[in-house]
Design an enzyme around this catalytic site. Sequence first.
Site, short mmCIF file in Angstrom:
data_model
loop_
_atom_site.label_atom_id
_atom_site.label_comp_id
_atom_site.label_asym_id
_atom_site.label_seq_id
_atom_site.Cartn_x
_atom_site.Cartn_y
_atom_site.Cartn_z
N THR A 148 0.81 -1.21 0.00
CA THR A 148 0.00 0.00 0.00
C THR A 148 0.85 1.26 0.00
O THR A 148 0.46 2.29 -0.56
CB THR A 148 -0.93 -0.01 1.24
OG1 THR A 148 -1.70 -1.20 1.19
CG2 THR A 148 -1.85 1.19 1.26
N THR A 201 1.61 -4.42 4.41
CA THR A 201 1.49 -4.66 5.86
C THR A 201 0.94 -6.06 6.18
O THR A 201 1.15 -6.55 7.28
CB THR A 201 0.56 -3.61 6.52
OG1 THR A 201 -0.72 -3.65 5.87
CG2 THR A 201 1.15 -2.23 6.42
N ASP A 202 0.25 -6.71 5.22
CA ASP A 202 -0.42 -7.98 5.54
C ASP A 202 0.53 -9.02 6.14
O ASP A 202 0.20 -9.69 7.11
CB ASP A 202 -1.08 -8.57 4.29
CG ASP A 202 -2.51 -8.09 4.11
OD1 ASP A 202 -2.81 -6.98 4.61
OD2 ASP A 202 -3.31 -8.80 3.48
N LYS A 208 0.33 -7.54 13.16
CA LYS A 208 -0.73 -6.67 12.65
C LYS A 208 -2.00 -7.04 13.39
O LYS A 208 -2.54 -8.13 13.20
CB LYS A 208 -0.88 -6.86 11.14
CG LYS A 208 -1.94 -5.96 10.51
CD LYS A 208 -1.87 -5.98 8.98
CE LYS A 208 -3.03 -5.20 8.38
NZ LYS A 208 -2.94 -5.05 6.92
#
Lengths: 425, 425
Positions: free
Chosen positions: B88, B164-165, B242
Site C-alpha cells: 500500500t 502490511t499484511d 498486525k
Amino acid sequence: MKEVKPLHRVEIKTTEKKYQGVLLERPALADKKYIVLKLDNGYNIGLEKKKIKSIRDLGSVKAGKHTKPGRENKGDKPHVSVIATGGTIASRVDYLTGGVHSAFSAQELISAVPELKSIADIRGKQLYNKFSENIQPGDWVSIAKSVARELDDKALGVVVTHGTDTLGYTAAALAFMLKTPVPVVLTGAQRSSDRGSSDAALNLIHSVKTAAESKYPGVCVVMHANLSDDISLIHNPARVRKMHSSRRDAFQSVNCAPLGRVSEKEIILHQEYTPRVNKPELNTKINEAVSLIKYHPGLKPQVIDYLVDSGYEGIVLEGTGLGHTSERLFDSIKAGTDSGILFCMSSQTLNGRVNMNVYSTGRVLIDCGVIPCADMLPETALVKLMWVLGQTKNRKKAAEMMLTDYVGEISDKSHIKDDLSVFES
Amino acid sequence: MKEVKPLHRVEIKTTEKKYQGVLLERPALADKKYIVLKLDNGYNIGLEKKKIKSIRDLGSVKAGKHTKPGRENKGDKPHVSVIATGGTIASRVDYLTGGVHSAFSAQELISAVPELKSIADIRGKQLYNKFSENIQPGDWVSIAKSVARELDDKALGVVVTHGTDTLGYTAAALAFMLKTPVPVVLTGAQRSSDRGSSDAALNLIHSVKTAAESKYPGVCVVMHANLSDDISLIHNPARVRKMHSSRRDAFQSVNCAPLGRVSEKEIILHQEYTPRVNKPELNTKINEAVSLIKYHPGLKPQVIDYLVDSGYEGIVLEGTGLGHTSERLFDSIKAGTDSGILFCMSSQTLNGRVNMNVYSTGRVLIDCGVIPCADMLPETALVKLMWVLGQTKNRKKAAEMMLTDYVGEISDKSHIKDDLSVFES
C-alpha cells in the site's frame, strides 16, 4: 473534557450535534482521543473529545433496570441450574506432581461457594468432566440440550461451567443453537480453586448472579474483568476470545464493548434487550465437515486441495489484513467453490473487519466465491459455518445466512459507519 | 503515586527494595495497578503501585544517547538505502474502480516525500512490486540478500518498504537471516498516499530517520504509534503483529513493550544495544517444508496425518490456552514425531506463554515430542522453524535452537519471572 464515569447516562453536545446515551468503557484498542457512546437505538458511536462542547452527567445506569421484575420485593430465590462440564473451575493442584486434575463435581463446586445460596436456589448437574481442549462439536449439542432441559424444568437461568481453552467456541455454538428468554451464562476459571489467586469462586458467584437476576435474554460469558476480585464482565458469546494464556482477565470482547458488568452490588447492562422468544427454542443441527485454515507465507495450495478432496463442505480462511491470501491459492479455492464448498474469509488481525473490495486480491477471491465475513471472529465464523451448513444444503442460502446477524456476531452496515468513526480519520 | 512520564529514568523505592531504570509505556493488556520498569540489565519488572513509597524522576531518556556518534557535529548526511517491495505504501486509489493499485517506484516514493532529503542521502532500489499477501519464504531470502548488498555497498542503514499484511512474518525472517551492526527498518502503510489519512509519508520519514540516526543494531519495524501523525513505535521484528485490519496503529508488540519510539524531534530506545556483529552476516538457508495448524474443536487428526504423509518436516501447532490440543490428535502427533517431524506449540491466545506442565494434556503432548515455544508468537514460531530446519537436519539440535533466543523472540527463565510479576498475583 470533563470526566464522566463509564456507565453513566450522558447528554453530549458536540460542535455538530447533540447526543444522549450511555458512556461505555473504552474497548482495549480504542483511541484515547475518542469516547464511545451507546445510543438508545443500540448503536455505538465514537465522538472525538476535542469536538465535545459539553457533557451533562444524567447519573449512573441503574442496576434495577436490568434485573428481573419482582425480585426486589419478594423473598423467594430464583431457581438456577449449574451444569458442570469440567475444566479448571472444577480442578485442584496435585501437590505431588504440580499438575492440575479434575476434582470437584457440580455439587461439590456449589457447596464450596456458600455465597451462592444467598443468590439463588441452585440445582447442580454434572454433564461430564472434560478439559475444554477435548470438547468437540458433538459436545456443544449435548450441552445445548442439557441447558434446554433445565430451562424446560423451570430454571430461571442456567450457568454452564467449562474449561477456558475453548469456552469461546462453545459459547458461540450455544448462542446459535439456543434461543432463550432468560440468561444462560458460560463461565470458567483460569486458576484452580486451591490457589490463592483463583478466580473460580468469583466467576461462579457473578455468573449465578447474572443467571438469577439479570434481564439479559440469551447466552453470554461472564469472566473476571481485571486482576482485582470485584468485577466481572458480561461478554457477547460470539465476540469473546481468550486473549491470554494465564491471566484471569484473559477473556475480552473483540470488535465491540462488553455487554455489561457484574459486581457484588449490581448488574449493569449497556442496553435493554427484548427476548427473541418467549420459551426456549433449540436448533442443534450442525455439519462437522468444516475446517479452518490460517493463511501464512509458504502455505501450499495442496492443503486446500486435500480438504476439498476429503469431503469438507465448508472452509473458513483466516486470511491476512482485509481478507487476503496468496494468489497461489486462487486456483484451489476456485476449484473448491466450483465443487460446492463454501469458503468464508475472516482476518488473523482479529480486530477490524475484512473488506475484500479494496485490493485486487480481495476482489479475485470474491470472484472465486469466497464470502467476506465482515467483523466476525475467525473462531465464530467456524462455529457459525458448522451451524449454517447444518441448517441448509443450499449454498446460496448458506452464504446469506453467514452474512445475517443472529446473535450480534456481525455488525450491520450502519454499525460499520459508527464503528469506523471511532477508529478512522 | 506521583505521576512520572514514560521514558523517564526513575529511582523507585518500594516497601521492599530500591530500583533504578526507565519507566516504560504500559503494554496494551497490562494491569493499571502496576508500572513496568526497564532495568539496566535489560529486564523488565512490574511493580505494584500500592507498594511504591517514592519515585524520583531522573529526567527524560536522552535521544542523543541513542543516535549514531558524530552525527550531531557533522554536516554530512548518512547514506540510507530504501528497498521497495510493493504494498500500500507504493499504491494509490484508482478512483474509477475504488480499488488500490501499485503505482509508485522506489524513486517516485522517495521523491514524493521531500522531508527525506534533510535526513539522509537516499538510494532507492526497486526489488519488486508485490502485495505482501503474495510474499513467500523465497522472497524473504531475496529481500535479505538485497539488504545485505546495500549494507556491503556502505549504506549506514536500510529501509524496506513492504505491504502490511505479512510484514510481521518478513520482519521475523529477516531478523533470523541477517545480523547487522546498523538499523534495518521494515515499514509499510495502512492507507495509500493519496488518502487524507495516509500513514505512508510519516512511516517513511520515521523509518528513514531510524535507519539514519538510531544506534539500534538489527532488524526492526517502524509504524504509526497511534492515530495522531507525530509518533511511530519501533518494534522487535519477532514480537510484532498486525492486530487490526485497517487502523494505522495496527502494529503492536505482543508480550513485550515496543523497543522505542520516533518523533520528528528524537529517537528514544528503551535500552542500549551492543551490536552482535561488526559487519553484516547473512544466513538465508531455510526449509519450506513447514506449516502451521490452528487447533479448533472439530479439527480432525487426518489433517495432521496428511501433512505427515506429504513430507513436511516441521509443524507449528497454534494450540489453545497454555499449549493444548484435543487428545484425539495425540496418536497422529506421536506418529509424526516418530517419523522425525518437529512439532512446536504456540498459543492462539497470542498473549502470555505456553506452559505444558500444568495440565495432563500438555504433559502428554511433551511426551509425544512437542516443543513448547514459551512466549513466541505463532507466526514467529513458524518463520523460525523454517529457518532452524534450514540450519540443521538434526532434530535434537533443531529443538534446542527453537528454544534459544536469537533476536528477542523468546523470554528466558529469569525474564519469565519478571513478566509474571506484572500479571500474576
